[in-house]
Design a protein around this motif. Sequence first.
Motif, PDB file in Angstrom:
ATOM      1  N   MET A  40       0.825  -1.207   0.000  1.00 57.89           N
ATOM      2  CA  MET A  40       0.000   0.000   0.000  1.00 57.89           C
ATOM      3  C   MET A  40       0.857   1.254   0.000  1.00 57.89           C
ATOM      4  O   MET A  40       0.546   2.234  -0.673  1.00 57.89           O
ATOM      5  N   LYS A  41       1.958   1.207   0.727  1.00 59.36           N
ATOM      6  CA  LYS A  41       2.892   2.335   0.757  1.00 59.36           C
ATOM      7  C   LYS A  41       3.473   2.568  -0.636  1.00 59.36           C
ATOM      8  O   LYS A  41       3.538   3.699  -1.115  1.00 59.36           O
ATOM      9  N   GLU A  42       3.878   1.502  -1.297  1.00 66.72           N
ATOM     10  CA  GLU A  42       4.447   1.610  -2.639  1.00 66.72           C
ATOM     11  C   GLU A  42       3.406   2.117  -3.627  1.00 66.72           C
ATOM     12  O   GLU A  42       3.699   2.950  -4.481  1.00 66.72           O
ATOM     13  N   ALA A  43       2.170   1.644  -3.523  1.00 71.35           N
ATOM     14  CA  ALA A  43       1.107   2.101  -4.418  1.00 71.35           C
ATOM     15  C   ALA A  43       0.821   3.589  -4.206  1.00 71.35           C
ATOM     16  O   ALA A  43       0.648   4.340  -5.176  1.00 71.35           O
ATOM     17  N   ALA A  44       0.787   4.027  -2.963  1.00 73.05           N
ATOM     18  CA  ALA A  44       0.558   5.447  -2.677  1.00 73.05           C
ATOM     19  C   ALA A  44       1.682   6.295  -3.247  1.00 73.05           C
ATOM     20  O   ALA A  44       1.460   7.365  -3.815  1.00 73.05           O
ATOM     21  N   ARG A  45       2.924   5.800  -3.119  1.00 74.81           N
ATOM     22  CA  ARG A  45       4.076   6.522  -3.666  1.00 74.81           C
ATOM     23  C   ARG A  45       3.970   6.615  -5.191  1.00 74.81           C
ATOM     24  O   ARG A  45       4.170   7.674  -5.776  1.00 74.81           O
ATOM     25  N   ALA A  46       3.636   5.521  -5.832  1.00 72.48           N
ATOM     26  CA  ALA A  46       3.532   5.489  -7.295  1.00 72.48           C
ATOM     27  C   ALA A  46       2.412   6.385  -7.800  1.00 72.48           C
ATOM     28  O   ALA A  46       2.522   6.981  -8.868  1.00 72.48           O
ATOM     29  N   GLU A  47       1.355   6.511  -7.025  1.00 71.50           N
ATOM     30  CA  GLU A  47       0.216   7.336  -7.424  1.00 71.50           C
ATOM     31  C   GLU A  47       0.342   8.772  -6.949  1.00 71.50           C
ATOM     32  O   GLU A  47      -0.546   9.581  -7.176  1.00 71.50           O
ATOM     33  N   GLY A  48       1.439   9.103  -6.268  1.00 70.92           N
ATOM     34  CA  GLY A  48       1.659  10.465  -5.793  1.00 70.92           C
ATOM     35  C   GLY A  48       0.731  10.866  -4.663  1.00 70.92           C
ATOM     36  O   GLY A  48       0.460  12.042  -4.472  1.00 70.92           O
ATOM     37  N   GLN A  49       0.244   9.894  -3.891  1.00 76.75           N
ATOM     38  CA  GLN A  49      -0.713  10.187  -2.834  1.00 76.75           C
ATOM     39  C   GLN A  49      -0.071  10.466  -1.479  1.00 76.75           C
ATOM     40  O   GLN A  49      -0.761  10.891  -0.565  1.00 76.75           O
ATOM     41  N   GLU A  50       1.204  10.219  -1.346  1.00 75.71           N
ATOM     42  CA  GLU A  50       1.837  10.483  -0.056  1.00 75.71           C
ATOM     43  C   GLU A  50       1.834  11.982   0.193  1.00 75.71           C
ATOM     44  O   GLU A  50       2.208  12.765  -0.668  1.00 75.71           O
ATOM     45  N   SER A  51       1.418  12.396   1.366  1.00 74.50           N
ATOM     46  CA  SER A  51       1.422  13.819   1.649  1.00 74.50           C
ATOM     47  C   SER A  51       2.460  14.189   2.692  1.00 74.50           C
ATOM     48  O   SER A  51       3.205  15.137   2.498  1.00 74.50           O
ATOM     49  N   SER A  52       2.527  13.444   3.772  1.00 76.65           N
ATOM     50  CA  SER A  52       3.524  13.766   4.786  1.00 76.65           C
ATOM     51  C   SER A  52       4.218  12.492   5.240  1.00 76.65           C
ATOM     52  O   SER A  52       3.677  11.400   5.119  1.00 76.65           O
ATOM     53  N   CYS A  53       5.417  12.681   5.759  1.00 77.20           N
ATOM     54  CA  CYS A  53       6.204  11.515   6.151  1.00 77.20           C
ATOM     55  C   CYS A  53       7.248  11.903   7.177  1.00 77.20           C
ATOM     56  O   CYS A  53       7.483  13.080   7.441  1.00 77.20           O
ATOM     57  N   VAL A  54       7.852  10.890   7.751  1.00 78.51           N
ATOM     58  CA  VAL A  54       9.125  11.030   8.433  1.00 78.51           C
ATOM     59  C   VAL A  54      10.113  10.248   7.579  1.00 78.51           C
ATOM     60  O   VAL A  54       9.746   9.263   6.941  1.00 78.51           O
TER      61      VAL A  54
END
Length: 135
Positions: A40-54
């Motif tokens: 799910m993390k990889e899919a969010a990254r590929a779709e540009g859905q990540e907004s915030s992170c550490v």
Amino acid sequence: MHRITITIDDGLMAELDRMIEQRGYPNRSEAIRDLARAGMKEAARAEGQESSCVGVLSYVYDHEARDLARRLTRSHHDHVDLTVASLHVHLDPERCLEVSILKGNTHDVRHFADSITSQRAVAHGELQVIPTQLD
């Protein structure tokens, strides 16, 4: 929690069991949950859905390289909004290891990490990103 049933071929099951053994998972369910989170993390990254992170940025650099230590320090000061903490380790007379904890917009964290690791005489740079919006 929900219980589901899945069908996995013998070869994939053998690989999964080897991974479970190597990593010390207590059971198959925990391993599959971790794999689902990673997917799910990889899919969010590929779709540009990540907004915030550490992020954990680690890199080795030659501190004798002309002006490099000063430029790296300046970059961290210029991005004080992203840099939470840093650890500096002297590996030998020429090389240092820097580990920085970053927090902010995923795009900004990745861009900053790339600007550090792409410097000449910076080696072995790696960024680990942990999305903060995923459980």
